[in-house]
Design a protein around this motif. Structure first.
Motif, mmCIF file in Angstrom:
data_model
loop_
_atom_site.group_PDB
_atom_site.id
_atom_site.type_symbol
_atom_site.label_atom_id
_atom_site.label_comp_id
_atom_site.label_asym_id
_atom_site.label_seq_id
_atom_site.Cartn_x
_atom_site.Cartn_y
_atom_site.Cartn_z
ATOM 1 N N VAL A 103 0.843 -1.205 0.000
ATOM 2 C CA VAL A 103 0.000 0.000 0.000
ATOM 3 C C VAL A 103 0.876 1.252 0.000
ATOM 4 O O VAL A 103 0.609 2.217 -0.730
ATOM 5 C CB VAL A 103 -0.931 0.005 1.232
ATOM 6 N N ALA A 104 1.942 1.239 0.788
ATOM 7 C CA ALA A 104 2.863 2.384 0.819
ATOM 8 C C ALA A 104 3.531 2.584 -0.534
ATOM 9 O O ALA A 104 3.704 3.715 -0.990
ATOM 10 C CB ALA A 104 3.915 2.173 1.912
ATOM 11 N N LEU A 105 3.902 1.493 -1.181
ATOM 12 C CA LEU A 105 4.529 1.586 -2.503
ATOM 13 C C LEU A 105 3.548 2.143 -3.528
ATOM 14 O O LEU A 105 3.923 2.952 -4.382
ATOM 15 C CB LEU A 105 5.019 0.206 -2.924
ATOM 16 N N LYS A 106 2.301 1.742 -3.434
ATOM 17 C CA LYS A 106 1.266 2.240 -4.344
ATOM 18 C C LYS A 106 1.064 3.745 -4.183
ATOM 19 O O LYS A 106 0.844 4.469 -5.159
ATOM 20 C CB LYS A 106 -0.046 1.488 -4.071
ATOM 21 N N HIS A 107 1.152 4.246 -2.945
ATOM 22 C CA HIS A 107 0.910 5.667 -2.677
ATOM 23 C C HIS A 107 2.174 6.521 -2.765
ATOM 24 O O HIS A 107 2.096 7.743 -2.576
ATOM 25 C CB HIS A 107 0.287 5.830 -1.286
ATOM 26 N N ALA A 108 3.319 5.909 -3.032
ATOM 27 C CA ALA A 108 4.580 6.660 -3.088
ATOM 28 C C ALA A 108 4.541 7.820 -4.092
ATOM 29 O O ALA A 108 5.032 8.913 -3.779
ATOM 30 C CB ALA A 108 5.738 5.714 -3.397
ATOM 31 N N PRO A 109 3.980 7.648 -5.305
ATOM 32 C CA PRO A 109 3.894 8.802 -6.223
ATOM 33 C C PRO A 109 3.078 9.959 -5.660
ATOM 34 O O PRO A 109 3.414 11.128 -5.877
ATOM 35 C CB PRO A 109 3.234 8.205 -7.477
ATOM 36 N N GLU A 110 2.004 9.648 -4.914
ATOM 37 C CA GLU A 110 1.200 10.704 -4.309
ATOM 38 C C GLU A 110 1.961 11.391 -3.175
ATOM 39 O O GLU A 110 1.850 12.601 -2.986
ATOM 40 C CB GLU A 110 -0.122 10.118 -3.781
ATOM 41 N N PHE A 111 2.720 10.604 -2.417
ATOM 42 C CA PHE A 111 3.570 11.213 -1.385
ATOM 43 C C PHE A 111 4.513 12.226 -2.021
ATOM 44 O O PHE A 111 4.676 13.344 -1.518
ATOM 45 C CB PHE A 111 4.385 10.146 -0.661
#
Length: 667
Positions: A324-332
């Motif tokens: 989940v963290a990897l999926k949201h990394a671009p948004e971070f």
């Protein structure tokens, strides 16, 4: 026969009564349906009118949930015979959430926005209730993306599970990490003493009151994954190894900390940023510099927590979070990079408003005294994104250390950790670049050249260290050996060194300079007495005239001398931690904010390998988590005395390094 005839008559009477009841019920159902259709037509007529002519918003004002339980939409084309009993419908409406459906609450800010629209203005289309047609199914109505995000944010099961804001939650967790390290240090023969191997053993340690409070909800203020009632009493927990339990605890901490973080962001946005009083005393530019993209940061956190909770609910025993963290990394990266880069303007704007805007001071004092922010300052909320992005990387690192080598989860944890590490590196570089540019612009207005002039402002140039030193000159021509002193100001950049004579008004006259590659700093072996004991030599192998020049400088303290020698040393490669197994280690027990460019910012529970220390309370070290090097005061750290504990810390960091090499070398 008589009994049979009577029974037949009784049976016929019963059938007649049942048929009569069915006709009556059918007629009553038709009457109720007709009455509801009339109510719907009235509502359609009221919705079609301008907002200013509507006297009330009954569906919104009477209920905070969607759909309205008291209004049941019925499709008129459906035959009356197929309609359900209204009483049964009402019973189902109470139990629909038990079937896995989520009750969507109308956000309070949307309610307020609708109810406070002036009569002469129409409500925004996104927030107006659409006309109800015969085929409208309110429960499945699609909302705009921004409204859906608000719904997601308000549906978090963990967001309101604790009253602790992230500032306090983080402090509690870090203090716990410090205590765990102390236990390992004190009892090196029992490394796992801070986590008893059996959940039953841990249950005995809890007091009856603590145990009761932790069972009241899924997450209490300081609860662990094992404290969840469904987990604590399960056989699966007893069958899990201690390492597997610790891995799940590390994942659950990431979820819980994100919930606390989002709780604080909600206060920052809703209580401070959207405050009408605060907006009234700020210009548009000041609002932009002060709050930057805080609202976007909040939305990304809400989406991240929503996905984390879904993963957790799918399987509470073996849930994953790194994917989940990897999926949201671009948004971070999209929201954190500009927010952190704006840090310099944010700090300057806040300080300027605090010192020169009386209205801002008064409003801020009222807002900060409100119980909703628990008397925490606005500044503590504004710096949360800086702290969170670093903390998130450390949480992923902690998970990575506990994953099984070679597993898919290790790959996901490594990739997520690497994405956050790169983001933090880019954030720091951007902040440093902006800070350096401002420093160069300021210095260019204060510096004069009496030697060869060269352009000072450069995009790649940054200030490493600066300060005034005392130069010692020896007069060997006189009969008595005499020492004279003069002040010289040094500006050390990453590519050059400027030597200046300080003047009044903070101005400088540069009389010599050299490239950084031609500069050397060394300890002085001369035995000088009195005030000349903290001295070091500075060599310019080739100055602006191509000559070799030597200086002898005196500093006020030993730490200042060591810091200058360290700053003047040639660039160092990345330190191999395993090559220094006997080097001292310390743990940060109190946060330290770097004040000079050669200092190391510390957060609680950071582990630092000490390279050297001074007699006046300063240390130079390397943080194990990110290999950053710098100086810090010794009063902010405690020594790790156990050799076993130091080796454990080194092995954990080496575990992360090897995992990164394995994952990215196989690509």
């Amino acid at each position: 026969m008589q009994w049979v005839q009577q029974a037949d008559i009784f049976s016929m009477d019963t059938k007649n009564i049942s048929a009569l009841a069915m006709i009556t019920e059918k007629t009553e159902a038709e009457r109720r349906v007709k009455q509801r259709l009339e109510v719907q037509r009235e509502q359609q007529h009221s919705v079609a009118q301008p907002l200013g002519e509507v006297t009330r918003h009954s569906p919104l004002e009477k209920s905070s949930s969607w759909p309205d339980k008291k209004m049941i939409r019925v499709v008129p084309q459906e035959p009356v015979a197929s309609q359900e009993n209204p009483i049964k419908r009402r019973v189902k409406s109470k139990d629909w959430h038990r079937q896995g459906l989520k009750r969507i609450s109308i956000p309070s800010d949307i309610l307020q926005e609708i109810s406070t629209v002036p009569p002469e203005k129409e409500a925004p289309k996104a927030y107006r209730e659409p006309p109800v047609s015969s085929e409208t199914v309110i429960m499945r109505e699609k909302k705009p993306a921004d409204v859906r995000e608000n719904f997601k944010r308000r549906h978090s099961k963990l967001i309101n599970s604790s009253r602790l804001l992230y500032q306090e939650y983080s402090d509690v967790v870090l203090n716990k990490a410090i205590q765990n390290q102390k236990r390992v240090d004190s009892f090196s023969e029992d490394i796992e003493s801070s986590f008893p191997s059996s959940p039953r053993l841990r249950r005995k340690v809890l007091s009856p009151q603590d145990s009761y409070l932790q069972r009241l909800s899924v997450s209490s203020n300081a609860s662990l994954w094992q404290d969840i009632p469904m987990i604590r009493g399960s056989r699966m927990l007893l069958n899990m190894s201690h390492d597997e339990q610790k891995l799940q605890e590390a994942k659950f901490e990431l979820i819980m900390s994100e919930a606390s973080y989002l709780r604080s962001l909600n206060v920052a946005v809703d209580h401070f940023q959207r405050s009408p009083e605060l907006q009234a005393v700020l210009t548009n530019q000041e609002r932009q510099w002060l709050f930057s993209r805080l609202h976007d940061v909040r939305d990304v956190s809400a989406s991240f927590l929503f996905d984390l909770e879904e993963k957790f609910e799918e399987d509470m025993f073996t849930f994953h979070v790194c994917d989940v963290a990897l999926k949201h990394a671009p948004e971070f990266r999209r929201v954190y990079l500009p927010y952190v880069t704006n840090q310099t303007y944010q700090e300057q704007t806040f300080q300027r408003l605090l010192n020169g805007n009386a209205g801002f001071q008064q409003v801020l004092e009222r807002l900060e005294s409100d119980p909703v922010c628990q008397r925490l300052s606005l500044k503590s909320f504004l710096i949360l994104p800086f702290q969170r992005i670093t903390r998130l990387k450390l949480l992923l690192q902690n998970i990575l250390k506990r994953t099984r080598p070679g597993s898919e989860e290790e790959v996901q944890a490594t990739q997520a950790y690497d994405a956050l590490e790169k983001l933090i590196k880019d954030c720091n570089e951007n902040v440093q670049r902006m800070k350096s540019t401002e420093e160069l612009i300021y210095l260019s207005q204060k510096i004069e050249f009496e030697c060869k002039i060269f352009p000072l402002i450069s995009q790649s140039r940054r200030l490493v260290k600066c300060g005034e030193l005392t130069a010692l000159d020896f007069n060997t021509l006189s009969q008595k050996w005499k020492v004279t002193t003069r002040p010289i100001y040094l500006h050390l950049f990453n590519d050059c060194l400027l030597l200046s004579r300080p003047k009044e008004g903070g101005r400088f006259v540069v009389f010599d300079h050299a490239a950084f590659s031609d500069v050397r700093g060394e300890k002085c072996e001369m035995k000088l007495h009195g005030t000349n004991k903290n001295v070091f030599r500075l060599f310019l192998l080739q100055n602006y005239q191509g000559k070799r020049v030597e200086f002898l400088f005196r500093t006020e303290t030993q730490s200042e001398k060591l810091r200058w020698i360290s700053a003047l040393a040639p660039p160092r490669g990345e330190l191999d931690l395993l090559e220094c197994p006997d080097a001292p280690q310390v743990q940060c027990i109190r946060t330290y904010k770097a004040r000079e460019n050669d200092e190391l910012a510390l957060e609680k529970a950071d582990i630092i390998m000490v390279m050297q220390s001074s007699t006046d309370g300063w240390m130079e070290g390397v943080k194990l988590s990110d290999r950053e090097r710098g100086w810090f005061p010794s009063e902010h750290v405690e020594l790790i005395s156990s050799k076993h504990a130091r080796q454990k810390n080194l092995k954990e960091e080496e575990r992360v390094k090897n995992a990164k090499q394995q994952v990215f070398c196989n690509k």
